[in-house]
Structure formats: structure tokens, C-alpha cells
Motif scaffolding. Structure first.
Motif, PDB file in Angstrom:
ATOM      1  N   TRP A  20       0.834  -1.204   0.000  1.00  0.00           N
ATOM      2  CA  TRP A  20       0.000   0.000   0.000  1.00  0.00           C
ATOM      3  C   TRP A  20       0.871   1.258   0.000  1.00  0.00           C
ATOM      4  O   TRP A  20       0.649   2.195  -0.757  1.00  0.00           O
ATOM      5  CB  TRP A  20      -0.932  -0.033   1.203  1.00  0.00           C
ATOM      6  CG  TRP A  20      -1.829   1.149   1.307  1.00  0.00           C
ATOM      7  CD1 TRP A  20      -2.538   1.748   0.309  1.00  0.00           C
ATOM      8  CD2 TRP A  20      -2.127   1.879   2.490  1.00  0.00           C
ATOM      9  NE1 TRP A  20      -3.258   2.794   0.808  1.00  0.00           N
ATOM     10  CE2 TRP A  20      -3.023   2.902   2.141  1.00  0.00           C
ATOM     11  CE3 TRP A  20      -1.726   1.769   3.812  1.00  0.00           C
ATOM     12  CZ2 TRP A  20      -3.509   3.805   3.067  1.00  0.00           C
ATOM     13  CZ3 TRP A  20      -2.236   2.656   4.730  1.00  0.00           C
ATOM     14  CH2 TRP A  20      -3.107   3.657   4.354  1.00  0.00           C
ATOM     15  N   ALA A 103      -2.547  -9.060  -0.332  1.00  0.00           N
ATOM     16  CA  ALA A 103      -2.408  -7.696  -0.839  1.00  0.00           C
ATOM     17  C   ALA A 103      -3.272  -7.490  -2.072  1.00  0.00           C
ATOM     18  O   ALA A 103      -3.868  -6.422  -2.249  1.00  0.00           O
ATOM     19  CB  ALA A 103      -0.954  -7.390  -1.156  1.00  0.00           C
ATOM     20  N   LEU A 107      -6.206  -4.710  -2.398  1.00  0.00           N
ATOM     21  CA  LEU A 107      -6.168  -3.730  -3.472  1.00  0.00           C
ATOM     22  C   LEU A 107      -7.405  -3.814  -4.365  1.00  0.00           C
ATOM     23  O   LEU A 107      -7.899  -2.799  -4.842  1.00  0.00           O
ATOM     24  CB  LEU A 107      -4.900  -3.890  -4.296  1.00  0.00           C
ATOM     25  CG  LEU A 107      -3.613  -3.447  -3.597  1.00  0.00           C
ATOM     26  CD1 LEU A 107      -2.406  -3.779  -4.451  1.00  0.00           C
ATOM     27  CD2 LEU A 107      -3.647  -1.969  -3.292  1.00  0.00           C
ATOM     28  N   ALA A 110     -10.112  -2.167  -2.448  1.00  0.00           N
ATOM     29  CA  ALA A 110      -9.890  -0.714  -2.412  1.00  0.00           C
ATOM     30  C   ALA A 110     -10.275  -0.040  -3.727  1.00  0.00           C
ATOM     31  O   ALA A 110     -10.601   1.149  -3.728  1.00  0.00           O
ATOM     32  CB  ALA A 110      -8.431  -0.414  -2.091  1.00  0.00           C
TER      33      ALA A 110
END
Length: 113
Positions: A20, A103, A107, A110
Motif C-alpha cells: 500500500w 495484498a 487492493l 480498495a
């Protein structure tokens, strides 16, 4: 192999923070300015603050990741897979892919918010 995937999924969770922050760094500064020297090392747009904050924890986490994967891969119980070069390459690539899954999930979530 299940143990290898499970260990790397757990080790990938702290990696979310690093991915991030690196994504924020890439978004904030263009890639063409990375090779240029900053006039002041303590300038806000130089890479030194980012490297000094993220460098040591990232190095420690990388050492933990390598040592734990070496332990899991070297102590496999499948007699047909132990010791061959091809199976070790597959195991290490599976370890890298499994550690990137948390991750990637974060992502992807997000992007919708």
C-alpha cells in the motif's frame, strides 16, 4: 503444499502495508524522478525518508519470509517431491504467489471504494 500456502497467506498479511505504501509512493511521484538526486536529503520529495522508515522492517520481514519458507520447503513429507530442482522452483514460485494474495485482495477491494 497446503502448509506452504497457509504459511505464506499468513506471512502476506503484514505485506499489505508495504504494498500500500509503495503504491502510494508510485502514485505520488512519477517514475522518471526516481533516478534523480534530490538537492536536500531531508527534502519532502526525496526517497530517503521512505527508505529509512520502510527499509529495516521490510528487510526483517523478508528474512523471516525466506527462513520460514526454507523451513517449510525443506521439511516436506512427500518423498517424490523432495530434493528435485523443478519442485523447489515450483514451491518458491507458489510461495511468492501465495504471499501476494492478501495484498491483491485488499487492493481489489480498495478499487471499489
Amino acid at each position: 503444499m497446503k502448509r506452504l500456502v497457509f504459511v505464506n497467506l499468513l506471512l502476506g498479511i503484514p505485506g499489505i502495508i508495504y504494498y500500500w505504501v509503495m503504491a502510494l509512493m508510485v502514485i505520488r511521484t512519477p517514475l522518471t524522478s526516481w533516478g534523480q538526486m534530490a538537492k536536500d536529503w531531508y527534502e519532502a520529495n526525496s526517497l530517503l525518508p521512505m527508505q529509512s522508515v520502510l527499509g529495516p522492517p521490510l528487510a526483517i520481514c523478508t528474512m523471516i519470509w525466506v527462513l520460514s519458507n526454507f523451513n517449510v520447503i525443506s521439511h516436506r513429507t512427500d518423498p517424490g517431491e523432495h530434493g528435485t530442482l523443478g519442485s523447489n522452483a515450483v514451491s518458491w514460485s507458489l510461495a511468492v504467489a501465495a504471499s501476494l494474495i492478501p495484498a491483491a485482495i485488499v487492493l481489489l477491494i480498495a478499487t471499489f471504494f
